[in-house]
Each structure stands twice: as C-alpha cells, then as structure tokens.
Write a protein that holds these residues in place. Structure first.
Motif, PDB file in Angstrom:
ATOM      1  N   VAL A  20       0.816  -1.218   0.000  1.00 55.60           N
ATOM      2  CA  VAL A  20       0.000   0.000   0.000  1.00 55.60           C
ATOM      3  C   VAL A  20       0.846   1.263   0.000  1.00 55.60           C
ATOM      4  O   VAL A  20       0.347   2.356  -0.287  1.00 55.60           O
ATOM      5  CB  VAL A  20      -0.943   0.022   1.225  1.00 55.60           C
ATOM      6  N   ASP A  21       2.140   1.146   0.313  1.00 55.32           N
ATOM      7  CA  ASP A  21       3.000   2.327   0.390  1.00 55.32           C
ATOM      8  C   ASP A  21       3.600   2.722  -0.953  1.00 55.32           C
ATOM      9  O   ASP A  21       4.126   3.823  -1.094  1.00 55.32           O
ATOM     10  CB  ASP A  21       4.139   2.091   1.396  1.00 55.32           C
ATOM     11  N   ASN A  22       3.546   1.822  -1.941  1.00 55.14           N
ATOM     12  CA  ASN A  22       4.158   2.114  -3.234  1.00 55.14           C
ATOM     13  C   ASN A  22       3.126   2.743  -4.162  1.00 55.14           C
ATOM     14  O   ASN A  22       2.768   2.201  -5.210  1.00 55.14           O
ATOM     15  CB  ASN A  22       4.726   0.836  -3.865  1.00 55.14           C
ATOM     16  N   SER A  23       2.640   3.930  -3.768  1.00 54.32           N
ATOM     17  CA  SER A  23       1.603   4.621  -4.518  1.00 54.32           C
ATOM     18  C   SER A  23       1.763   6.120  -4.306  1.00 54.32           C
ATOM     19  O   SER A  23       2.170   6.567  -3.224  1.00 54.32           O
ATOM     20  CB  SER A  23       0.215   4.156  -4.077  1.00 54.32           C
ATOM     21  N   TYR A  24       1.412   6.893  -5.332  1.00 57.00           N
ATOM     22  CA  TYR A  24       1.474   8.349  -5.188  1.00 57.00           C
ATOM     23  C   TYR A  24       0.505   8.840  -4.126  1.00 57.00           C
ATOM     24  O   TYR A  24       0.764   9.813  -3.421  1.00 57.00           O
ATOM     25  CB  TYR A  24       1.174   9.016  -6.532  1.00 57.00           C
ATOM     26  N   ALA A  25      -0.619   8.143  -3.973  1.00 58.98           N
ATOM     27  CA  ALA A  25      -1.607   8.543  -2.973  1.00 58.98           C
ATOM     28  C   ALA A  25      -1.077   8.401  -1.555  1.00 58.98           C
ATOM     29  O   ALA A  25      -1.567   9.069  -0.635  1.00 58.98           O
ATOM     30  CB  ALA A  25      -2.878   7.720  -3.144  1.00 58.98           C
ATOM     31  N   SER A  26      -0.084   7.532  -1.338  1.00 57.88           N
ATOM     32  CA  SER A  26       0.464   7.305   0.000  1.00 57.88           C
ATOM     33  C   SER A  26       1.769   8.052   0.222  1.00 57.88           C
ATOM     34  O   SER A  26       2.503   7.760   1.168  1.00 57.88           O
ATOM     35  CB  SER A  26       0.687   5.808   0.233  1.00 57.88           C
ATOM     36  N   LEU A  27       2.067   9.026  -0.628  1.00 50.26           N
ATOM     37  CA  LEU A  27       3.344   9.740  -0.542  1.00 50.26           C
ATOM     38  C   LEU A  27       3.530  10.410   0.818  1.00 50.26           C
ATOM     39  O   LEU A  27       4.625  10.419   1.376  1.00 50.26           O
ATOM     40  CB  LEU A  27       3.428  10.783  -1.663  1.00 50.26           C
ATOM     41  N   THR A  28       2.463  10.974   1.373  1.00 55.38           N
ATOM     42  CA  THR A  28       2.560  11.716   2.631  1.00 55.38           C
ATOM     43  C   THR A  28       1.851  10.988   3.773  1.00 55.38           C
ATOM     44  O   THR A  28       1.358  11.633   4.697  1.00 55.38           O
ATOM     45  CB  THR A  28       1.966  13.120   2.458  1.00 55.38           C
ATOM     46  N   THR A  29       1.818   9.660   3.736  1.00 53.90           N
ATOM     47  CA  THR A  29       1.104   8.899   4.759  1.00 53.90           C
ATOM     48  C   THR A  29       1.670   9.133   6.152  1.00 53.90           C
ATOM     49  O   THR A  29       0.920   9.309   7.123  1.00 53.90           O
ATOM     50  CB  THR A  29       1.147   7.398   4.431  1.00 53.90           C
TER      51      THR A  29
END
Length: 392
Positions: A20-29
């Motif tokens: 789930v971390d290898n996504s642009y949506a999770s850049l600032t998780t």
C-alpha cells in the motif's frame, strides 16, 4: 485508531502481498498519521467480530447530540489470519504513526513468502474482498469491492448511496498497477465524470531485475543495499462536465531499515495551478518518540501554515535482565507486546491544538481525544470525545 474493518482490510492487503505504500496517494502517509489524526467526537462504541477467517462483522453506536450508528459486514475469499481480539491485537498495528518503509521486493517472490504458493498458483490466485456499511438513522449505504486481478494489479470500487447526493449516489473505480520499481493508477468517478491518472517512480534498485550478490560472478548493484529511497510522482485529473481539472507532483525520500541512524522521511508536494507547496519532515527520534512538521505556502496569496506534531509511546517497566533479552529479539517486538498506549499531539500557527491518547484497558481498545482553540478565550475546548472498541 484504526476501526476494526480498516484493520481487516490492512490484513487483506498484507496477506495478498499488496504494498500500500508504493503509490502516489500514500506519498505523505507518515505526515498524515502524525499530524492529521482523527479526534473522537462524543461517545462511540464499536463491537466487532472475525467469526471466521473469511467473514467479519462490526456494529457501531454513537452519541453526538443524537443517537446514530452503523452495521458493517465484510467477506474475503482469502482466509485472513491475524490477531483480531482486542485483548491480543498489537497496538502498533491499529495506531497509525510513523511508517517505516521496507525494501522493494519482486511481487512473485513476496507472494510465495507470505502465502506459500508456487509461481503458477500465484498467477491464478485472484482474491477478492467485499465490504458493506449501513449508516443509521440516515440509511446511507457504503460499499467497497477489492479484486487482486494479477500479482501486480488491484481493482478497487467504492460506492455510496445517499439521497442527498446527485443521482442518489456515486461510484469511484480505481485500477492500480504496482511493478515495484514504479506504479501507476487510473481512476474514474461518476461524480462530474472525473477521469484521473497518477504514478510513482522509485529511483535506485529495481527488484524486477535483481543482480547477483557479491559472491556471484557480477558485483551487486550499488543501490542493492541502499540506506534510503527517493521516489517521485505526479497526478492529473479532468472533468468534462465541469470543464475543469488539476495536476500535482511530489517527491519523497525515506530511510530504509538498513539505515543505521534515526529513521526519517521528507516529502515535497506542489500543485502548480493552485500555487500550493507543502513540505513535511518526520523523524523517529527514538523507540518511543516520533516528531513531524509540515509547512504549507501559497505563491499567489503568500499565505502560509505551519503544523508541528509528535507521537509518544508509553511502555511497561521491565527488569534489566528482561530488557537485555528483548534486545536479542527482532526490532519492533517491544512495540508490539509491551506498550501501554500512545499519546499524539499537534499544534498549528493558528492556535489550534489536538490531543489523542490511545491505549488498551483490560479487553477494550480506548481512544480519548480533545481539540482546543487557544485563540478563542471564551470557548477554548472545541471538541472532546471517547471511543471504546471490543472485538472477538
């Protein structure tokens, strides 16, 4: 604190070998977890159960002036095996905090390690998850469908049915592709017929083409044992109905577990059309402490915002002999088994303060929070709430 169904979905991602971390949506998780944590409002009770590895239910009852609640049901074709009972669940798995990213792996190999399948079975395995939630008394219906259509692809459908929405509801379709070295996503929303695309590229080692280790005929790639990872991504979306769109881009550098110093994560995101820039810096300053800051600036209005936050874990006292023994166990053991709770706090330049304490009391997971506004002398306490969660 994660709700039970969110915890179940996280288990589905992990056991189906989806990063789930290898996504642009999770850049600032990481910054989102430390600075934008949710503060409970009113009193709320969650009762949940994983009745079988494939089926879960959850019931919520709350009071924020009026009595409300929800009923949730979840089915997974993949048998989920994790500690679901509230008295046994690892607090580090339900309290969202600093996220330590792992090294990139080749999908087929990772799937074999996590699920025990051989390559042929992994290619044929197409696990799915169905989730539905009915909100009361408003009768709003929320649904989610996840489908692992290949080892590198995931289909996600989100649906909401509500009379207050245009056409009585909305549907969001998202197709995600993760190749390790890079990922890309395509989305469509029936709300204004929105189309979008976004992607993320990781510099350095490519897990799809692993080179031989130093003991082989060729030397290892210099990025094979990198201390950190630099990622860059972008997104673009357009609505033909509203004749409007937008773009954004961002980058992230984060240390990996092999890094010998303090783990840290830095991000920078830019929205050129709106003129917004946002930079974050988060550091795991110790085994019990994480710090984070975010600076937002608009180049058109010259307005800026600063937010500071921390996460502090409380651990049980142990004897020197036991503490020495735990040093021999894998990192993270104490976080999983010897934590009493976690304190989160944030403050911004507008005098707004957020506090949250998440812990376990007997067989209940408890979350207590309060929001303060220091610039309003007559009403400093903006909100306060408490949530209790029990799962079996």
């Amino acid at each position: 604190m994660l709700e039970f169904m969110d915890h179940v979905r996280a288990a589905f991602y992990a056991q189906s070998a989806w990063n789930v971390d290898n996504s642009y949506a999770s850049l600032t998780t990481t910054a989102h977890n430390l600075l934008d944590f949710r503060i409970p409002n009113g009193i709320r009770l969650h009762i949940s159960s994983l009745s079988s590895p494939n089926f879960a239910t959850s019931y919520t009852l709350g009071s924020t002036g009026v009595v409300d609640g929800s009923l949730s049901f979840l089915y997974s074709s993949l048998g989920l095996h994790f500690k679901s009972k509230s008295r046994n669940v690892h607090l580090g798995n339900v309290v969202s905090g600093y996220r330590q990213l792992r090294e990139l792996h080749k999908h087929e190999r990772l799937a074999q390690e996590l699920m025990g399948y051989d390559g042929a079975e992994t290619q044929k395995k197409k696990d799915s998850l169905l989730y539905g939630r009915l909100y009361l008394p408003g009768s709003t219906l929320e649904a989610l469908y996840l489908r692992r259509i290949s080892p590198t692809s995931l289909l996600r459908l989100n649906c909401v049915s509500d009379d207050s929405l245009p056409n009585g509801g909305t549907l969001l379709a998202l197709l995600q592709n993760d190749n390790g070295k890079y990922s890309h996503e395509y989305l469509y929303s029936t709300d204004s017929s929105l189309f979008g695309v976004r992607g993320l590229y990781n510099f350095g080692y490519d897990p799809r083409f692993p080179l031989l280790r130093p003991s082989g005929r060729r030397p290892a790639h210099p990025w094979d044992h990198q201390n950190g990872r630099l990622s860059i991504g972008a997104e673009a979306y357009f609505s033909p109905v509203n004749k409007s769109g937008g773009i954004s881009t961002g980058l992230r550098f984060t240390t990996l577990p092999i890094h010998t110093g303090f783990p840290y994560t830095m991000t920078l995101t830019v929205n050129p059309l709106m003129g917004n820039l946002s930079s974050t810096y988060a550091v795991k300053a110790g085994p019990n402490l994480a710090l984070c800051s975010r600076f937002d600036f608009n180049v058109y209005s010259y307005e800026s915002d600063v937010v500071l936050g921390l996460e502090l874990w409380q651990r049980r006292q142990t004897s020197p002999e036991v503490a020495w023994a735990k040093e021999l166990v894998k990192p993270g053991w104490e976080m999983a088994h010897d934590t009493n709770g976690a304190l989160k706090a944030r403050v911004d330049n507008h005098g707004r303060v957020g506090l949250s304490w998440e812990c376990r009391i007997k067989e209940l997971l408890v979350s207590f929070g309060a929001g303060l506004n220091l610039k309003k002398r007559d009403s400093v306490l903006a909100s306060v709430g408490m949530e209790f969660s029990y799962s079996s």
